[in-house]
Design a protein around this motif. Structure first.
Motif, PDB file in Angstrom:
ATOM      1  N   PHE A   1      88.226 112.321  72.471  1.00  0.00           N
ATOM      2  CA  PHE A   1      88.478 111.582  71.366  1.00  0.00           C
ATOM      3  C   PHE A   1      88.034 110.144  71.640  1.00  0.00           C
ATOM      4  O   PHE A   1      87.577 109.263  70.825  1.00  0.00           O
ATOM      5  CB  PHE A   1      89.859 111.469  70.712  1.00  0.00           C
ATOM      6  CG  PHE A   1      90.140 112.486  69.796  1.00  0.00           C
ATOM      7  CD1 PHE A   1      89.612 112.386  68.771  1.00  0.00           C
ATOM      8  CD2 PHE A   1      91.102 113.631  70.074  1.00  0.00           C
ATOM      9  CE1 PHE A   1      89.827 113.312  67.654  1.00  0.00           C
ATOM     10  CE2 PHE A   1      91.221 114.440  69.156  1.00  0.00           C
ATOM     11  CZ  PHE A   1      90.698 114.325  67.925  1.00  0.00           C
ATOM     12  N   VAL A   2      88.405 109.682  72.859  1.00  0.00           N
ATOM     13  CA  VAL A   2      88.078 108.184  73.279  1.00  0.00           C
ATOM     14  C   VAL A   2      86.564 107.897  73.069  1.00  0.00           C
ATOM     15  O   VAL A   2      86.122 106.981  72.721  1.00  0.00           O
ATOM     16  CB  VAL A   2      88.471 107.872  74.631  1.00  0.00           C
ATOM     17  CG1 VAL A   2      87.981 106.540  75.196  1.00  0.00           C
ATOM     18  CG2 VAL A   2      90.144 107.840  74.700  1.00  0.00           C
ATOM     19  N   LYS A   3      85.710 108.773  73.608  1.00  0.00           N
ATOM     20  CA  LYS A   3      84.289 108.859  73.309  1.00  0.00           C
ATOM     21  C   LYS A   3      84.048 108.706  71.879  1.00  0.00           C
ATOM     22  O   LYS A   3      82.960 108.010  71.458  1.00  0.00           O
ATOM     23  CB  LYS A   3      83.675 110.009  73.964  1.00  0.00           C
ATOM     24  CG  LYS A   3      83.696 109.913  75.569  1.00  0.00           C
ATOM     25  CD  LYS A   3      83.309 111.118  76.377  1.00  0.00           C
ATOM     26  CE  LYS A   3      83.410 111.101  77.744  1.00  0.00           C
ATOM     27  NZ  LYS A   3      82.875 112.311  78.473  1.00  0.00           N
TER      28      LYS A   3
ATOM     29  N   ALA B   1      83.763 105.478  69.266  1.00  0.00           N
ATOM     30  CA  ALA B   1      82.771 104.531  69.186  1.00  0.00           C
ATOM     31  C   ALA B   1      82.086 104.803  67.901  1.00  0.00           C
ATOM     32  O   ALA B   1      81.435 104.048  67.261  1.00  0.00           O
ATOM     33  CB  ALA B   1      81.898 104.565  70.199  1.00  0.00           C
ATOM     34  N   VAL B   2      82.012 106.066  67.263  1.00  0.00           N
ATOM     35  CA  VAL B   2      81.443 106.657  65.994  1.00  0.00           C
ATOM     36  C   VAL B   2      82.417 106.465  64.955  1.00  0.00           C
ATOM     37  O   VAL B   2      82.176 105.900  64.033  1.00  0.00           O
ATOM     38  CB  VAL B   2      80.965 107.881  66.128  1.00  0.00           C
ATOM     39  CG1 VAL B   2      80.086 108.488  65.014  1.00  0.00           C
ATOM     40  CG2 VAL B   2      79.938 107.842  67.353  1.00  0.00           C
ATOM     41  N   ALA B   3      83.611 107.146  65.084  1.00  0.00           N
ATOM     42  CA  ALA B   3      84.590 107.448  63.956  1.00  0.00           C
ATOM     43  C   ALA B   3      85.534 106.276  63.886  1.00  0.00           C
ATOM     44  O   ALA B   3      85.986 106.002  62.712  1.00  0.00           O
ATOM     45  CB  ALA B   3      85.342 108.603  64.242  1.00  0.00           C
ATOM     46  N   GLY B   4      85.543 105.408  65.019  1.00  0.00           N
ATOM     47  CA  GLY B   4      86.546 104.148  65.027  1.00  0.00           C
ATOM     48  C   GLY B   4      87.995 104.850  65.095  1.00  0.00           C
ATOM     49  O   GLY B   4      88.277 106.326  64.732  1.00  0.00           O
ATOM     50  N   GLU B   5      89.045 103.967  65.254  1.00  0.00           N
ATOM     51  CA  GLU B   5      90.104 104.262  65.647  1.00  0.00           C
ATOM     52  C   GLU B   5      91.062 105.277  64.453  1.00  0.00           C
ATOM     53  O   GLU B   5      91.616 106.190  64.459  1.00  0.00           O
ATOM     54  CB  GLU B   5      91.247 103.129  65.805  1.00  0.00           C
ATOM     55  CG  GLU B   5      92.550 103.602  66.239  1.00  0.00           C
ATOM     56  CD  GLU B   5      93.522 102.360  66.703  1.00  0.00           C
ATOM     57  OE1 GLU B   5      94.145 101.798  65.960  1.00  0.00           O
ATOM     58  OE2 GLU B   5      93.226 101.869  67.755  1.00  0.00           O
TER      59      GLU B   5
ATOM     60  N   GLY C   1      95.870 119.789  67.729  1.00  0.00           N
ATOM     61  CA  GLY C   1      95.840 120.705  68.496  1.00  0.00           C
ATOM     62  C   GLY C   1      94.745 120.662  69.302  1.00  0.00           C
ATOM     63  O   GLY C   1      93.874 119.480  69.282  1.00  0.00           O
ATOM     64  N   ALA C   2      94.384 121.310  70.315  1.00  0.00           N
ATOM     65  CA  ALA C   2      93.434 121.020  71.423  1.00  0.00           C
ATOM     66  C   ALA C   2      92.023 121.222  71.009  1.00  0.00           C
ATOM     67  O   ALA C   2      90.982 120.654  71.470  1.00  0.00           O
ATOM     68  CB  ALA C   2      93.537 122.264  72.598  1.00  0.00           C
ATOM     69  N   GLY C   3      91.751 121.760  69.536  1.00  0.00           N
ATOM     70  CA  GLY C   3      90.502 122.049  69.193  1.00  0.00           C
ATOM     71  C   GLY C   3      90.009 120.729  68.365  1.00  0.00           C
ATOM     72  O   GLY C   3      88.835 120.691  67.754  1.00  0.00           O
ATOM     73  N   SER C   4      90.999 119.740  68.083  1.00  0.00           N
ATOM     74  CA  SER C   4      90.665 118.800  67.203  1.00  0.00           C
ATOM     75  C   SER C   4      89.393 118.086  67.435  1.00  0.00           C
ATOM     76  O   SER C   4      88.743 117.685  66.656  1.00  0.00           O
ATOM     77  CB  SER C   4      91.790 117.744  67.173  1.00  0.00           C
ATOM     78  OG  SER C   4      91.684 116.825  65.972  1.00  0.00           O
ATOM     79  N   ALA C   5      89.151 117.451  68.505  1.00  0.00           N
ATOM     80  CA  ALA C   5      88.095 116.507  69.089  1.00  0.00           C
ATOM     81  C   ALA C   5      86.725 117.464  69.064  1.00  0.00           C
ATOM     82  O   ALA C   5      85.763 116.907  68.440  1.00  0.00           O
ATOM     83  CB  ALA C   5      88.235 116.198  70.516  1.00  0.00           C
ATOM     84  N   GLN C   6      86.647 118.597  69.260  1.00  0.00           N
ATOM     85  CA  GLN C   6      85.491 119.397  68.998  1.00  0.00           C
ATOM     86  C   GLN C   6      85.194 119.626  67.514  1.00  0.00           C
ATOM     87  O   GLN C   6      83.875 119.412  67.093  1.00  0.00           O
ATOM     88  CB  GLN C   6      85.653 120.898  69.552  1.00  0.00           C
ATOM     89  CG  GLN C   6      84.297 121.853  69.195  1.00  0.00           C
ATOM     90  CD  GLN C   6      84.652 123.157  69.906  1.00  0.00           C
ATOM     91  OE1 GLN C   6      85.700 123.482  70.267  1.00  0.00           O
ATOM     92  NE2 GLN C   6      83.575 123.784  69.958  1.00  0.00           N
TER      93      GLN C   6
END
Length: 433
Positions: A202-204, A207-211, A223-228
């Motif tokens: 998510f930290v990476k 830069a694209v999605a913003g906070e 959950g664990a699949g959120s960043a994907q």
């Protein structure tokens, strides 16, 4: 004269050397702690319980109470209920049957799932969902913690409470650590329980999605699949041939005459009315040509474009703050109009954002999108001219939906949120708050 606070959580101690307190909880004009003592035939506005027990529960769950929203108000998970239902606190007290959770910039106080407000020697009065600004919520909890420590610091668990509150204060003062805790909570994890690889991903993507975009994505699919999923939504938006210009959203003056504690539906209705006035179509159907013009695009192009987010948990858009590529999920004409209207609404809610999502989550941002689409495509002022709102039949609602080019659920929802039809479930009631 001292101003009356909208939200209060107050304690008073009948005995000087006892942690048991008379505790009152109020949101707006609703006293959530109002309880009837059947045997004594009395009504009081407070419950009696361990003040340290309540403070420990609030502190233990501080980050999740403040930042985690609810996914399904009808069937929240056991883990979610343990963190958000007050009657999961220890101490054996008759706690108020209330759920506390975030919707973004506000905190909701909602009746617990399966609550029991009747029967027994004591029972709580029923109440409706109440909302308080997150800033006021934090201030009141800080004051409550200070009050409890002032009375109970030397009692059992007083030191434990002191250490926990100091730890939370340290985390809140550190911007980087606070952002980490916030994201963990949005994802549905307790502090330090979220997998490092998920947070790092998510930290990476920040830069694209913003906070804001990252947190909306976390709310949309905890959950664990959120960043994907967020990564796939970004890629789907980049690959999409749906090109929309949302610069017209910047032309709204936003001088809406709204109450102090206006909810997203009230704000969205005012925004949709202003937009219709701006384009010179205050009433009736927005035909396909006019609708396409909102996005500086041809409707046929918008309608025929591939739904690149069809298999994803939510749709998304990515651009420069004015022009975007949008990853859509819907195919049917009335559904696509609604989804695109939500994209426009999101540009009203969050000006100049280079990224945004359209999801099913219960945050205020998503509520505003849905309400904006309802009011833009099917204004209630028009709806009540074609449907007898005091006796809306299924056939009349179906005909109205066809007339405005929307799904029949849009007509029904308008009538529900205006009070002409009952809520069918807790999700409906949550959406309207």
């Amino acid at each position: 004269m001292r101003a009356v606070k909208y939200f209060t959580l107050a304690a008073s101690w009948p005995a000087a050397r006892d942690e048991v307190a008379d505790i009152s909880l109020r949101v707006g004009d609703q006293v959530i702690s109002r309880i009837a003592d059947i045997e004594k035939r009395t009504v009081r506005d407070y419950f009696r319980a361990s003040s340290i027990g309540l403070a420990l529960w609030l502190a233990d769950n501080w980050w999740r109470l403040r930042w985690e929203t609810i996914r399904d108000a009808r069937f929240p998970s056991v883990d979610w209920r343990l963190r958000h239902e007050l009657n999961s606190a220890s101490g054996g007290a008759l706690w108020p049957p209330v759920m506390i959770y975030s919707v973004g910039g506000r905190i909701a106080f909602a009746p617990s799932v399966g609550k029991n407000v009747v029967g027994g020697p004591q029972s709580y009065f029923d109440f409706k969902i109440g909302m308080v600004s997150a800033e006021e919520y934090e201030r009141e909890l800080d004051a409550f913690f200070e009050s409890v420590l002032g009375h109970c610091a030397r009692m059992a668990d007083g030191e434990t409470l002191q250490n926990l509150i100091e730890q939370i204060a340290t985390e809140r003062r550190d911007p980087e650590l606070a952002a980490w805790r916030r994201l963990e909570a949005c994802l549905g994890f307790d502090p330090d329980d979220a997998p490092d690889e998920v947070i790092d991903a998510f930290v990476k993507l920040d830069a694209v999605a913003g906070e804001d975009g990252v947190e909306e994505a976390a709310h949309a699919q905890p959950g664990a699949g959120s960043a994907q999923s967020l990564g796939m939504a970004i890629e789907a938006a980049r690959e999409s041939r749906v090109e929309i210009d949302l610069s017209l959203a910047d032309d709204l003056e936003r001088n809406w005459n709204l109450p102090r504690y206006a909810n997203p539906w009230q704000m969205a209705e005012a925004a949709a009315e202003e937009l219709r006035a701006l384009i010179g179509v205050p009433r009736g159907l927005l035909n396909h040509t006019v609708f396409g013009d909102l996005f500086k695009a041809r409707w046929n192009d918008l309608k025929s474009a591939t739904a690149t987010a069809r298999t994803l948990p939510y749709g998304a858009r990515i651009g420069d703050g004015r022009k975007y590529h949008a990853a859509l999920q819907t195919i049917a004409s009335h559904d696509r109009r609604f989804e695109l209207a939500r994209q426009f609404g999101d540009a009203v809610w969050r000006r100049d954002a280079s990224f945004g999502i359209v999801s099913r989550s219960k945050t205020d941002r998503q509520k505003f999108q849905r309400a904006f689409a309802h009011s833009l495509l099917c204004p209630f002022s028009d709806l009540q001219r074609v449907v007898d709102v005091n006796d809306p039949t299924a056939e009349a609602m179906k005909m109205a939906a066809k007339r405005f080019g929307v799904h029949p659920s849009v007509v029904r929802n308008q009538l529900v949120y205006k009070g002409y039809l009952p809520f069918e479930n807790k999700n409906d009631e949550t959406e309207a708050a």
